[in-house]
Design a protein around this motif. Structure first.
Motif, PDB file in Angstrom:
ATOM      1  N   ASN A  66      50.003  35.525  46.250  1.00  0.00           N
ATOM      2  CA  ASN A  66      49.992  36.473  47.383  1.00  0.00           C
ATOM      3  C   ASN A  66      51.189  37.679  47.154  1.00  0.00           C
ATOM      4  O   ASN A  66      51.038  38.635  47.450  1.00  0.00           O
ATOM      5  CB  ASN A  66      50.210  35.748  48.575  1.00  0.00           C
ATOM      6  CG  ASN A  66      48.892  35.250  49.068  1.00  0.00           C
ATOM      7  OD1 ASN A  66      47.912  35.866  49.526  1.00  0.00           O
ATOM      8  ND2 ASN A  66      48.619  34.125  49.059  1.00  0.00           N
ATOM      9  N   ALA A  69      50.024  40.225  44.736  1.00  0.00           N
ATOM     10  CA  ALA A  69      48.785  41.004  45.365  1.00  0.00           C
ATOM     11  C   ALA A  69      49.288  41.959  46.204  1.00  0.00           C
ATOM     12  O   ALA A  69      48.843  42.936  46.737  1.00  0.00           O
ATOM     13  CB  ALA A  69      47.895  40.045  45.869  1.00  0.00           C
ATOM     14  N   ARG A  71      50.599  44.750  48.482  1.00  0.00           N
ATOM     15  CA  ARG A  71      50.771  46.170  48.502  1.00  0.00           C
ATOM     16  C   ARG A  71      49.957  46.632  47.358  1.00  0.00           C
ATOM     17  O   ARG A  71      50.050  47.712  46.752  1.00  0.00           O
ATOM     18  CB  ARG A  71      52.127  46.762  48.236  1.00  0.00           C
ATOM     19  CG  ARG A  71      53.004  46.217  49.449  1.00  0.00           C
ATOM     20  CD  ARG A  71      53.203  47.506  50.430  1.00  0.00           C
ATOM     21  NE  ARG A  71      54.267  47.083  51.421  1.00  0.00           N
ATOM     22  CZ  ARG A  71      54.031  47.169  52.897  1.00  0.00           C
ATOM     23  NH1 ARG A  71      52.896  47.566  53.136  1.00  0.00           N
ATOM     24  NH2 ARG A  71      54.736  46.998  53.730  1.00  0.00           N
ATOM     25  N   ASN A  72      49.124  45.619  46.552  1.00  0.00           N
ATOM     26  CA  ASN A  72      48.215  46.167  45.372  1.00  0.00           C
ATOM     27  C   ASN A  72      48.957  46.884  44.319  1.00  0.00           C
ATOM     28  O   ASN A  72      48.775  47.758  43.679  1.00  0.00           O
ATOM     29  CB  ASN A  72      47.050  47.015  45.903  1.00  0.00           C
ATOM     30  CG  ASN A  72      45.966  47.015  44.973  1.00  0.00           C
ATOM     31  OD1 ASN A  72      45.744  46.020  44.175  1.00  0.00           O
ATOM     32  ND2 ASN A  72      45.253  48.090  45.065  1.00  0.00           N
ATOM     33  N   ARG A  73      50.090  46.278  44.084  1.00  0.00           N
ATOM     34  CA  ARG A  73      51.120  46.954  42.931  1.00  0.00           C
ATOM     35  C   ARG A  73      51.727  45.759  42.094  1.00  0.00           C
ATOM     36  O   ARG A  73      52.035  44.744  42.668  1.00  0.00           O
ATOM     37  CB  ARG A  73      52.340  47.579  43.802  1.00  0.00           C
ATOM     38  CG  ARG A  73      53.299  48.264  42.842  1.00  0.00           C
ATOM     39  CD  ARG A  73      54.150  49.078  43.730  1.00  0.00           C
ATOM     40  NE  ARG A  73      54.994  48.202  44.754  1.00  0.00           N
ATOM     41  CZ  ARG A  73      55.879  47.154  44.283  1.00  0.00           C
ATOM     42  NH1 ARG A  73      56.286  46.931  43.008  1.00  0.00           N
ATOM     43  NH2 ARG A  73      56.407  46.567  45.456  1.00  0.00           N
ATOM     44  N   ARG A 120      49.435  41.444  37.721  1.00  0.00           N
ATOM     45  CA  ARG A 120      48.535  42.006  38.824  1.00  0.00           C
ATOM     46  C   ARG A 120      47.517  40.978  39.065  1.00  0.00           C
ATOM     47  O   ARG A 120      47.242  40.241  38.087  1.00  0.00           O
ATOM     48  CB  ARG A 120      48.175  43.336  38.606  1.00  0.00           C
ATOM     49  CG  ARG A 120      47.017  43.431  37.508  1.00  0.00           C
ATOM     50  CD  ARG A 120      46.686  44.765  37.256  1.00  0.00           C
ATOM     51  NE  ARG A 120      45.595  44.717  35.963  1.00  0.00           N
ATOM     52  CZ  ARG A 120      45.317  45.858  35.408  1.00  0.00           C
ATOM     53  NH1 ARG A 120      45.860  46.978  35.681  1.00  0.00           N
ATOM     54  NH2 ARG A 120      44.491  45.706  34.080  1.00  0.00           N
ATOM     55  N   THR A 121      46.766  40.807  40.142  1.00  0.00           N
ATOM     56  CA  THR A 121      45.952  39.904  40.431  1.00  0.00           C
ATOM     57  C   THR A 121      44.494  40.417  39.684  1.00  0.00           C
ATOM     58  O   THR A 121      44.260  41.713  39.641  1.00  0.00           O
ATOM     59  CB  THR A 121      45.540  39.636  41.896  1.00  0.00           C
ATOM     60  OG1 THR A 121      45.165  41.086  42.391  1.00  0.00           O
ATOM     61  CG2 THR A 121      46.826  39.147  42.635  1.00  0.00           C
ATOM     62  N   THR A 122      43.755  39.563  39.140  1.00  0.00           N
ATOM     63  CA  THR A 122      42.462  39.737  38.536  1.00  0.00           C
ATOM     64  C   THR A 122      41.288  39.685  39.677  1.00  0.00           C
ATOM     65  O   THR A 122      41.692  39.687  40.983  1.00  0.00           O
ATOM     66  CB  THR A 122      42.174  38.509  37.699  1.00  0.00           C
ATOM     67  OG1 THR A 122      41.870  37.448  38.429  1.00  0.00           O
ATOM     68  CG2 THR A 122      43.006  38.680  36.440  1.00  0.00           C
ATOM     69  N   GLU A 123      39.999  40.173  39.387  1.00  0.00           N
ATOM     70  CA  GLU A 123      39.157  40.316  40.297  1.00  0.00           C
ATOM     71  C   GLU A 123      38.992  38.829  40.755  1.00  0.00           C
ATOM     72  O   GLU A 123      38.714  38.476  42.173  1.00  0.00           O
ATOM     73  CB  GLU A 123      37.736  40.821  39.575  1.00  0.00           C
ATOM     74  CG  GLU A 123      36.734  40.968  40.525  1.00  0.00           C
ATOM     75  CD  GLU A 123      35.561  41.611  39.971  1.00  0.00           C
ATOM     76  OE1 GLU A 123      34.410  40.986  40.230  1.00  0.00           O
ATOM     77  OE2 GLU A 123      35.569  42.603  39.033  1.00  0.00           O
ATOM     78  N   MET A 126      41.825  38.278  43.354  1.00  0.00           N
ATOM     79  CA  MET A 126      41.456  38.942  44.608  1.00  0.00           C
ATOM     80  C   MET A 126      40.424  38.212  45.521  1.00  0.00           C
ATOM     81  O   MET A 126      40.407  37.962  46.626  1.00  0.00           O
ATOM     82  CB  MET A 126      41.012  40.282  44.236  1.00  0.00           C
ATOM     83  CG  MET A 126      42.308  41.010  44.114  1.00  0.00           C
ATOM     84  SD  MET A 126      43.621  40.892  45.292  1.00  0.00           S
ATOM     85  CE  MET A 126      43.061  41.275  46.640  1.00  0.00           C
ATOM     86  N   ASP A 130      41.059  36.774  49.285  1.00  0.00           N
ATOM     87  CA  ASP A 130      40.328  37.403  50.178  1.00  0.00           C
ATOM     88  C   ASP A 130      39.608  36.354  51.043  1.00  0.00           C
ATOM     89  O   ASP A 130      39.811  36.338  52.091  1.00  0.00           O
ATOM     90  CB  ASP A 130      39.142  38.271  49.751  1.00  0.00           C
ATOM     91  CG  ASP A 130      39.452  39.867  49.275  1.00  0.00           C
ATOM     92  OD1 ASP A 130      40.662  40.131  49.746  1.00  0.00           O
ATOM     93  OD2 ASP A 130      38.648  40.119  48.518  1.00  0.00           O
TER      94      ASP A 130
END
Length: 187
Positions: A66, A69, A71-73, A120-123, A126, A130
């Motif tokens: 988390n 992930a 701030r998507n940075r 970074r998170t992968t698909e 995410m 989610d």
């Protein structure tokens, strides 16, 4: 005579080896609540992430996922440790490797002016996040909605916990400088 429904908390002796004064009692009760809250929070993290991912992730795995992930940075290990107030970098690195093996995060390049490795998170990562967010809203957030004034109470609790974090950090620094018992410290 006291009503059966009214509990006389003054009748309880709240002293024990860690606390004999009112201030010590208050700190000890906070600490005991922290222990219980931390364990309950850890169980929630493990079960929530398991339900969201179908994977065997620890509370630490979920927290780090988390944070990455957030701030998507992309984040480096030092930043991840700082955001979670962790200095056990070896354990953070272990979790990073585990999350990469699970294909929930990946290494990434960032601005060339920045050195180091970032994640970074992968698909798939995410998707897990989610699902966790949806589960969190349906279960955890919904349960808190039953308590009147809960937002203010949680905000106050967060401020107190942040303040206590600083106090514990300072006490830990002082204690670390006195690792070998120094008699004058205990007088």
């Amino acid at each position: 005579m006291q009503d059966d429904k009214t509990e006389n908390t003054e009748a309880f002796d709240r002293r024990w080896h860690l606390s004999t004064t009112p201030r010590e009692i208050a700190i000890t009760e906070l600490e005991y609540s922290l222990f219980r809250s931390f364990e309950a929070f850890t169980r929630w993290q493990v079960e929530g992430m398991a339900a969201a991912s179908g994977k065997n992730l620890s509370a630490s795995d979920g927290a780090i996922l988390n944070v990455i992930a957030m701030r998507n940075r992309p984040k480096g290990i030092t930043e991840i440790g700082r955001l979670l107030n962790r200095d056990d970098i070896t354990n953070v690195q272990y979790t990073i490797r585990k999350l990469m093996q699970e294909k929930l995060i990946e290494k990434t390049t960032t601005d060339k002016r920045k050195k180091g490795v970032y994640y970074r998170t992968t698909e798939e990562g995410m998707t897990v996040i989610d699902r966790y967010v949806m589960l969190r809203k349906k279960l955890l957030v919904k349960l808190t909605e039953t308590v009147r004034g809960m937002n203010d109470q949680m905000e106050n609790a967060s401020q107190i916990l942040d303040l206590m974090t600083g106090i514990y950090e300072q006490a830990a620094r002082v204690a670390a400088t006195h690792r070998n018992p120094v008699d004058d410290m205990f007088d």
